[in-house]
Write a protein that holds these residues in place. Structure first.
Motif, short mmCIF file in Angstrom:
data_model
loop_
_atom_site.label_atom_id
_atom_site.label_comp_id
_atom_site.label_asym_id
_atom_site.label_seq_id
_atom_site.Cartn_x
_atom_site.Cartn_y
_atom_site.Cartn_z
N TYR A 52 14.14 -2.64 -8.00
CA TYR A 52 13.25 -2.79 -9.14
C TYR A 52 13.84 -2.07 -10.35
CZ TYR A 52 9.12 -2.76 -12.06
OH TYR A 52 8.24 -2.94 -13.10
N VAL A 53 13.96 -2.77 -11.47
CA VAL A 53 14.46 -2.19 -12.70
C VAL A 53 13.31 -2.17 -13.70
CG1 VAL A 53 16.15 -2.37 -14.55
CG2 VAL A 53 16.75 -3.13 -12.25
N TYR A 75 15.33 0.62 -4.07
CA TYR A 75 15.97 1.24 -5.23
C TYR A 75 15.08 1.01 -6.44
CZ TYR A 75 20.00 1.05 -2.18
OH TYR A 75 20.84 1.19 -1.11
N PHE A 76 14.74 2.09 -7.12
CA PHE A 76 13.86 2.02 -8.29
C PHE A 76 14.65 2.58 -9.47
CE2 PHE A 76 10.49 3.17 -11.15
CZ PHE A 76 9.56 2.17 -10.96
N ILE A 77 15.03 1.72 -10.40
CA ILE A 77 15.92 2.10 -11.49
C ILE A 77 15.12 2.22 -12.78
CG2 ILE A 77 17.95 1.41 -12.82
CD1 ILE A 77 18.83 -0.12 -10.27
N VAL A 78 15.29 3.34 -13.48
CA VAL A 78 14.66 3.56 -14.78
C VAL A 78 15.74 3.67 -15.84
CG1 VAL A 78 12.57 4.62 -13.84
CG2 VAL A 78 14.52 6.06 -14.43
N GLN A 79 15.34 3.44 -17.10
CA GLN A 79 16.33 3.43 -18.18
C GLN A 79 16.15 4.58 -19.17
OE1 GLN A 79 17.25 -0.52 -19.70
NE2 GLN A 79 15.93 -1.38 -18.10
N SER A 90 13.22 7.73 -8.42
CA SER A 90 13.91 6.76 -9.28
C SER A 90 15.37 7.14 -9.49
CB SER A 90 13.19 6.66 -10.61
OG SER A 90 13.28 7.88 -11.30
N ILE A 91 16.12 6.14 -9.92
CA ILE A 91 17.54 6.32 -10.23
C ILE A 91 17.70 6.05 -11.73
CG2 ILE A 91 19.87 5.46 -9.79
CD1 ILE A 91 18.74 4.40 -7.07
#
Length: 97
Positions: A52-53, A75-79, A90-91
């Motif tokens: 998930y982005v 996988y949980f991706i943050v910006q 989160s990553i």
């Protein structure tokens, strides 16, 4: 001849990558798809990796989809770094365009 090559290539790729993956980027319509993938895993039919982005516009809080899938995604991706501090699972990868 080209059709045979494509079928052979796809067969080899399917054998190499036996796991399926879902890449979500935030719309609410991805939640039912991810829940159905979790159901497949619970029933031991297929392992599905959920990535998930979170949207770049979410600076301080997660979207509703993000709040739901935070607990279920692999996988949980943050910006944004502020989200990484609030949500330790989160990553943070910086801005993904």
């Amino acid at each position: 001849m080209s059709e045979d090559k494509i079928r052979t290539f796809e067969q080899k790729r399917a054998e190499t990558f036996s796991n399926s993956q879902i890449l979500c980027n935030g719309p609410g319509t991805c939640v039912p798809v991810c829940i159905s993938a979790l159901l497949l895993e619970i029933l031991a039919l297929k392992k599905v990796i959920i990535v998930y982005v979170e949207s770049i516009c979410r600076v301080e809080t997660l979207s509703l989809s993000g709040k739901i899938l935070y607990y279920f995604s692999d996988y949980f991706i943050v910006q944004w770094p502020a989200l990484k501090t609030k949500y330790p699972k989160s990553i943070y990868l910086g801005r993904i365009v």
